[in-house]
Design a protein around this motif. Structure first.
Motif, PDB file in Angstrom:
ATOM      1  N   SER A 142       0.842  -1.210   0.000  1.00 30.00           N
ATOM      2  CA  SER A 142       0.000   0.000   0.000  1.00 30.00           C
ATOM      3  C   SER A 142       0.874   1.256   0.000  1.00 30.00           C
ATOM      4  O   SER A 142       0.548   2.242  -0.668  1.00 30.00           O
ATOM      5  CB  SER A 142      -0.917   0.021   1.227  1.00 30.00           C
ATOM      6  OG  SER A 142      -1.808  -1.067   1.195  1.00 30.00           O
TER       7      SER A 142
ATOM      8  N   GLN B  17      -7.859   0.126  -0.460  1.00 27.56           N
ATOM      9  CA  GLN B  17      -8.148  -1.160   0.175  1.00 27.56           C
ATOM     10  C   GLN B  17      -9.572  -1.171   0.752  1.00 27.56           C
ATOM     11  O   GLN B  17     -10.276  -2.148   0.638  1.00 27.56           O
ATOM     12  CB  GLN B  17      -7.119  -1.394   1.287  1.00 27.56           C
ATOM     13  CG  GLN B  17      -6.606  -2.808   1.349  1.00 27.56           C
ATOM     14  CD  GLN B  17      -5.351  -2.934   2.210  1.00 27.56           C
ATOM     15  OE1 GLN B  17      -4.582  -2.002   2.365  1.00 27.56           O
ATOM     16  NE2 GLN B  17      -5.151  -4.111   2.760  1.00 27.56           N
TER      17      GLN B  17
ATOM     18  N   ASP C  99      -5.578  -1.191  -4.838  1.00 25.90           N
ATOM     19  CA  ASP C  99      -5.041  -1.798  -3.622  1.00 25.90           C
ATOM     20  C   ASP C  99      -6.034  -2.827  -3.084  1.00 25.90           C
ATOM     21  O   ASP C  99      -6.999  -2.472  -2.413  1.00 25.90           O
ATOM     22  CB  ASP C  99      -4.781  -0.708  -2.576  1.00 25.90           C
ATOM     23  CG  ASP C  99      -3.917  -1.212  -1.435  1.00 25.90           C
ATOM     24  OD1 ASP C  99      -3.637  -2.427  -1.393  1.00 25.90           O
ATOM     25  OD2 ASP C  99      -3.534  -0.390  -0.581  1.00 25.90           O
ATOM     26  N   GLU C 100      -5.794  -4.078  -3.392  1.00 25.06           N
ATOM     27  CA  GLU C 100      -6.701  -5.163  -3.008  1.00 25.06           C
ATOM     28  C   GLU C 100      -8.159  -4.774  -3.244  1.00 25.06           C
ATOM     29  O   GLU C 100      -8.975  -4.816  -2.320  1.00 25.06           O
ATOM     30  CB  GLU C 100      -6.488  -5.540  -1.545  1.00 25.06           C
ATOM     31  CG  GLU C 100      -5.102  -6.105  -1.311  1.00 25.06           C
ATOM     32  CD  GLU C 100      -4.901  -6.597   0.112  1.00 25.06           C
ATOM     33  OE1 GLU C 100      -5.815  -7.268   0.622  1.00 25.06           O
ATOM     34  OE2 GLU C 100      -3.866  -6.298   0.703  1.00 25.06           O
TER      35      GLU C 100
END
Ligand SMILES: Nc1ncnc2c1ncn2[C@@H]1O[C@H](COP(=O)(O)OP(=O)(O)OP(=O)(O)O)[C@@H](O)[C@H]1O
Ligand SMILES: [Mg+2]
Length: 255
Positions: free
Chosen positions: A45, A81, A157-158
């Protein structure tokens, strides 16, 4: 297009400085799809935030088309995320917000937003507020918001972490379809090794404490990709190599 040049990142904490990244270099070509995998806390991240221009490296630099990234840019969009939606704005207004902010919203913007929401399975939810949606639905709204900007660089991010397995698979194929239709570099962080192999041209495997690039693995599978390819020897070999790097204890530990 994106050149990450020997970056190091130190975070000050109460127990002293944490070295999140050390000597990370990476090049991402225009239109390339790069996945980043690695253990929790290895700096994925942090790396993405630096490419986005949200935080500065302690040393080294991130270059976009040759010029240093020191602040967020219009050609870069990021999916975090956890979905970061405006709580007071409905789904449609959330999706169109960045374009309106940058004064780039036009006559076709709303129609394009509705079409993207439809591909994400969100038709009928355009006027809902974020709190009236599930976590996975909110994340899909955030993905639509990033894609509507038609960024040249998409940082994720994910993005599918909060989605159920089925939606996750549908969204990854949809992302590939959208990516194939335009010149867009994607840097995609994931915990899922099969997802990284399915999506990416190259998979960057990071080692932890401090985060470094352990290995970059070329994924030599034809496109368009599909889940049937998971059975192919090339898919299995790439996934196995990544697994060995992450879990095999063969990662170089910094002194
Ligand atoms: N703002 C901050 N202040 C202090 N330390 C930080 C900060 N942000 C990140 N770190 C530290 O930097 C390291 C990398 O964090 P980062 O969030 O980039 O990891 P990650 O690979 O994204 O992990 P995950 O897979 O769990 O999301 C960790 O040790 C983390 O504790
Ligand atoms: Mg992270």
């Amino acid at each position: 297009m994106i050149r990450i040049d020997r970056i190091r990142k130190l975070f000050p904490t109460r127990e002293g400085e944490v070295e999140a990244l050390r000597d990370v270099s990476l090049h991402v070509a225009a239109g390339e799809f790069v996945a980043i995998v690695g253990a929790s806390g290895c700096g994925k991240s942090t790396l993405l935030r630096m490419i986005a221009g949200l935080i500065p490296p302690s040393s080294g630099q991130v270059l976009l088309d040759g010029s240093p990234v020191t602040a967020p840019r219009a050609e870069t969009a990021m999916v975090f995320q956890a979905a970061t939606l405006l709580p007071w704005a409905d789904v449609l207004r959330n999706v169109t917000f960045p374009l309106r902010l940058m004064k780039q919203a036009g006559a076709g913007t709303e129609a394009r937003a509705r079409a993207l929401l439809a591909t994400a399975g969100l038709t009928g939810f355009e006027r809902r507020l974020p709190r009236e949606l599930s976590g996975g639905m909110q994340q899909r709204v955030a993905i639509c918001r990033a894609l509507l900007q038609e960024p040249r660089v998409l940082l994720m991010d994910e993005p599918f972490g909060a989605l159920d397995a089925l939606t996750r698979e549908e969204m990854s194929l949809e992302l590939l379809r959208i990516w194939q239709g335009r010149e867009m570099a994607v840097v995609f962080v994931t915990h899922s090794i099969p997802e990284a192999v399915l999506l990416a041209d190259r998979v960057v495997v990071m080692s932890p404490r401090p985060g470094r690039v352990a290995e970059v693995i070329e994924i030599d599978l034809p496109r368009p990709r599909s889940f049937e390819q998971e059975a192919l020897p090339a898919f299995q070999a790439a996934a196995q190599r990544i697994r060995a790097l992450i879990y095999g204890g063969r990662l170089p530990r910094a002194a």
